[in-house]
Design a protein around this motif. Structure first.
Motif, short mmCIF file in Angstrom:
data_model
loop_
_atom_site.label_atom_id
_atom_site.label_comp_id
_atom_site.label_asym_id
_atom_site.label_seq_id
_atom_site.Cartn_x
_atom_site.Cartn_y
_atom_site.Cartn_z
N MET A 80 -6.62 9.92 11.55
CA MET A 80 -5.50 9.00 11.56
C MET A 80 -4.21 9.78 11.81
O MET A 80 -4.03 10.85 11.26
CB MET A 80 -5.40 8.29 10.20
CG MET A 80 -5.24 6.81 10.34
SD MET A 80 -4.90 6.01 8.78
CE MET A 80 -6.49 5.33 8.43
N ARG A 81 -3.35 9.20 12.58
CA ARG A 81 -2.08 9.88 12.84
C ARG A 81 -1.11 9.62 11.69
O ARG A 81 -1.24 8.67 10.93
CB ARG A 81 -1.50 9.37 14.15
CG ARG A 81 -2.38 9.71 15.32
CD ARG A 81 -1.64 9.45 16.59
NE ARG A 81 -2.54 9.65 17.72
CZ ARG A 81 -2.50 10.72 18.49
NH1 ARG A 81 -1.63 11.67 18.27
NH2 ARG A 81 -3.35 10.85 19.49
N LEU A 141 0.91 2.34 6.71
CA LEU A 141 0.08 1.79 5.62
C LEU A 141 0.75 1.97 4.27
O LEU A 141 0.68 1.07 3.41
CB LEU A 141 -1.30 2.46 5.62
CG LEU A 141 -2.21 2.06 6.77
CD1 LEU A 141 -3.49 2.91 6.73
CD2 LEU A 141 -2.56 0.59 6.69
N ALA A 142 1.43 3.09 4.07
CA ALA A 142 2.16 3.32 2.82
C ALA A 142 3.30 2.31 2.69
O ALA A 142 3.57 1.81 1.60
CB ALA A 142 2.69 4.74 2.76
N GLY A 143 3.96 2.02 3.78
CA GLY A 143 5.04 1.02 3.76
C GLY A 143 4.53 -0.36 3.41
O GLY A 143 5.14 -1.08 2.63
N ALA A 187 3.92 -4.74 -0.59
CA ALA A 187 3.02 -5.58 -1.39
C ALA A 187 3.24 -5.35 -2.89
O ALA A 187 3.28 -6.31 -3.67
CB ALA A 187 1.57 -5.29 -1.02
N ALA A 188 3.40 -4.10 -3.28
CA ALA A 188 3.62 -3.78 -4.70
C ALA A 188 4.94 -4.37 -5.18
O ALA A 188 5.04 -4.87 -6.30
CB ALA A 188 3.59 -2.28 -4.91
#
Length: 51
Positions: A1-2, A9-11, A16-17
């Protein structure tokens, strides 16, 4: 994964959190009756006058 995919994905996970935290706080805030809110506000106002 780049690295930019991992960052994306972290964003998404962060958004969501944050949404979950906001929804939980809103649910907790709406659980009070108007009389309870009024009583708490009066108590806080009385405390601030004492100081």
């Amino acid at each position: 994964m780049r690295w930019w995919k991992v960052l994306g994905l972290a964003g998404v996970a962060g958004v969501a959190a944050t949404g979950v935290a906001v929804a939980r706080a809103e649910r907790k805030r709406r659980a009070y009756t108007p009389d309870e809110i009024r009583g708490r506000l009066h108590a806080r106002a009385a405390e601030s006058v004492k100081d």
